[in-house]
Design an enzyme around this catalytic site. Sequence first.
Site, PDB file in Angstrom:
ATOM      1  N   THR A  16       0.794  -1.221   0.000  1.00 39.89           N
ATOM      2  CA  THR A  16       0.000   0.000   0.000  1.00 39.89           C
ATOM      3  C   THR A  16       0.829   1.276   0.000  1.00 39.89           C
ATOM      4  O   THR A  16       0.285   2.368  -0.193  1.00 39.89           O
ATOM      5  CB  THR A  16      -0.939   0.033   1.228  1.00 39.89           C
ATOM      6  OG1 THR A  16      -0.156  -0.079   2.421  1.00 39.89           O
ATOM      7  CG2 THR A  16      -1.937  -1.117   1.174  1.00 39.89           C
ATOM      8  N   GLY A  17       2.145   1.180   0.192  1.00 39.95           N
ATOM      9  CA  GLY A  17       2.991   2.366   0.243  1.00 39.95           C
ATOM     10  C   GLY A  17       3.493   2.787  -1.134  1.00 39.95           C
ATOM     11  O   GLY A  17       3.227   2.133  -2.154  1.00 39.95           O
ATOM     12  N   THR A  18       4.245   3.876  -1.149  1.00 39.24           N
ATOM     13  CA  THR A  18       4.757   4.422  -2.412  1.00 39.24           C
ATOM     14  C   THR A  18       5.635   3.415  -3.142  1.00 39.24           C
ATOM     15  O   THR A  18       5.467   3.184  -4.346  1.00 39.24           O
ATOM     16  CB  THR A  18       5.563   5.707  -2.130  1.00 39.24           C
ATOM     17  OG1 THR A  18       4.730   6.660  -1.474  1.00 39.24           O
ATOM     18  CG2 THR A  18       6.099   6.303  -3.420  1.00 39.24           C
ATOM     19  N   VAL A  19       6.579   2.797  -2.441  1.00 34.21           N
ATOM     20  CA  VAL A  19       7.482   1.840  -3.083  1.00 34.21           C
ATOM     21  C   VAL A  19       6.743   0.543  -3.415  1.00 34.21           C
ATOM     22  O   VAL A  19       6.968  -0.062  -4.458  1.00 34.21           O
ATOM     23  CB  VAL A  19       8.713   1.580  -2.203  1.00 34.21           C
ATOM     24  CG1 VAL A  19       9.618   0.512  -2.815  1.00 34.21           C
ATOM     25  CG2 VAL A  19       9.503   2.873  -2.016  1.00 34.21           C
ATOM     26  N   SER A  41      -0.130  -4.220   6.351  1.00 34.96           N
ATOM     27  CA  SER A  41      -0.478  -4.319   7.769  1.00 34.96           C
ATOM     28  C   SER A  41      -1.840  -4.989   7.923  1.00 34.96           C
ATOM     29  O   SER A  41      -2.631  -5.068   6.976  1.00 34.96           O
ATOM     30  CB  SER A  41      -0.507  -2.931   8.399  1.00 34.96           C
ATOM     31  OG  SER A  41      -1.538  -2.153   7.815  1.00 34.96           O
ATOM     32  N   SER A  44      -4.994  -3.334   6.679  1.00 34.42           N
ATOM     33  CA  SER A  44      -5.290  -3.359   5.240  1.00 34.42           C
ATOM     34  C   SER A  44      -5.679  -4.748   4.755  1.00 34.42           C
ATOM     35  O   SER A  44      -6.201  -4.897   3.646  1.00 34.42           O
ATOM     36  CB  SER A  44      -4.072  -2.876   4.443  1.00 34.42           C
ATOM     37  OG  SER A  44      -3.751  -1.540   4.744  1.00 34.42           O
ATOM     38  N   LEU A  74       8.595  -2.719   3.038  1.00 30.78           N
ATOM     39  CA  LEU A  74       8.148  -2.477   4.402  1.00 30.78           C
ATOM     40  C   LEU A  74       8.910  -1.328   5.052  1.00 30.78           C
ATOM     41  O   LEU A  74      10.084  -1.088   4.759  1.00 30.78           O
ATOM     42  CB  LEU A  74       8.339  -3.739   5.233  1.00 30.78           C
ATOM     43  CG  LEU A  74       7.457  -4.929   4.871  1.00 30.78           C
ATOM     44  CD1 LEU A  74       7.925  -6.166   5.611  1.00 30.78           C
ATOM     45  CD2 LEU A  74       5.990  -4.633   5.176  1.00 30.78           C
ATOM     46  N   CYS A 140      18.051   5.587  -1.565  1.00 30.71           N
ATOM     47  CA  CYS A 140      17.763   6.134  -2.893  1.00 30.71           C
ATOM     48  C   CYS A 140      18.851   7.091  -3.395  1.00 30.71           C
ATOM     49  O   CYS A 140      19.273   7.003  -4.553  1.00 30.71           O
ATOM     50  CB  CYS A 140      16.400   6.814  -2.895  1.00 30.71           C
ATOM     51  SG  CYS A 140      16.049   7.805  -1.421  1.00 30.71           S
ATOM     52  N   GLY A 172      10.380  10.374  -1.770  1.00 31.19           N
ATOM     53  CA  GLY A 172      11.352   9.631  -0.991  1.00 31.19           C
ATOM     54  C   GLY A 172      10.985   9.497   0.469  1.00 31.19           C
ATOM     55  O   GLY A 172      11.535   8.648   1.182  1.00 31.19           O
ATOM     56  N   HIS A 236      15.765  12.545  -7.362  1.00 28.15           N
ATOM     57  CA  HIS A 236      16.740  13.095  -6.420  1.00 28.15           C
ATOM     58  C   HIS A 236      17.932  13.657  -7.197  1.00 28.15           C
ATOM     59  O   HIS A 236      18.522  12.962  -8.040  1.00 28.15           O
ATOM     60  CB  HIS A 236      17.257  12.008  -5.475  1.00 28.15           C
ATOM     61  CG  HIS A 236      16.275  11.563  -4.442  1.00 28.15           C
ATOM     62  ND1 HIS A 236      15.027  12.119  -4.296  1.00 28.15           N
ATOM     63  CD2 HIS A 236      16.367  10.584  -3.483  1.00 28.15           C
ATOM     64  CE1 HIS A 236      14.396  11.519  -3.297  1.00 28.15           C
ATOM     65  NE2 HIS A 236      15.198  10.589  -2.793  1.00 28.15           N
TER      66      HIS A 236
END
Length: 345
Positions: A16-19, A41, A44, A74, A140, A172, A236
């Site tokens: 569910t995160g950006t990465v 988690s 979710s 994670l 990154c 980031g 970046h």
Amino acid sequence: MSAPDTRLPVGILGITGTVGQRFAQLLADHPQFRIAAVGASERSAGRVHFATGLTIVGCAAGNFAHCALVFSALDAGVAGDIEAAMAAAGIHVLSNAKNWRMDGKVPLVVPTVNPHHLDMLAAFKAKNAGRGFIVTNANCSTTGLVVPLKALIDKFGPLAQLHVTTQQAISGAGYPGVPSLDILENIVPFISGEEEKMEIEPLKILGPGFVDGKFAFDGDLKISATCTRVPIIDGHTMHVSLKFKGTKPSIEEINRALSEYTSEAQTLNCPSAPSRSIIVHTENNRPQPRVDRDLERGFAVSVGRVRDCNLLDIKFTALVHNTILGAAGSSVLNAEIAYAKGLFA
């Protein structure tokens, strides 16, 4: 009747995160891997993930028993124990988290820099039958820094000193990221833990590899880093000044070495490998995040403004796509290299 799908089943942790979402994008229709499970988690769990169509499960190893490997996005607060449990259950782990990066027996690999560090895993597998291995990719900004450094070291020998100042995109920081009132029309001159990572991780990545039972560090290079957050979504930027341990090469020689650099990921013909690991820009106003971050599908580092430095030897500006080569893309390309080397057999 359709042909059987012979691709390796893989899981994504932290979907569910950006990465995690970037992993889903990069692995969709992948020729070697198919997404077989997605985890997040417990709050979710039970939801259907919009991009993969799979039901999200908790990150217990048993939920991924049918996967040959997992890609971990994670948070570091939970990654260590979960990734260790996956490896203990025989599931290989390709991790974007920081937890195992500095472990002496875990490869820290930037795929277009030091894939030869994966070679020790053949002996690991022979000694640890039934156990999965862990491979980490770098921070990154570290990733964007070490690609041109590797090209210069290969051609001109060791580096002695380096100073880098970063301008790091808000993606980031993960999701939901930096509050808008903190970053709009602003630069934040501190990112917790980032400078320490940039000063130590390159020494392991650029080191000689697995020596006497652990990964050895580059003993020549000293790094000073200043890391800032800027109101850019992706990409970046790093401003680098460095000194060679030996004779300073000319600017023309440096540009040629950067342009001609080829990584093992390219020679192995990995599906995600860029045709150019480094793109050298001769225009004075390049690279720029909005213009250059997606070159080579985000798997290349752009370098420009290579010039003499009044304090050290040379200085230049580098740009990396922080969620592709700088995060999920490194893990995917590391897995492709491991696949090519027969490490998942």
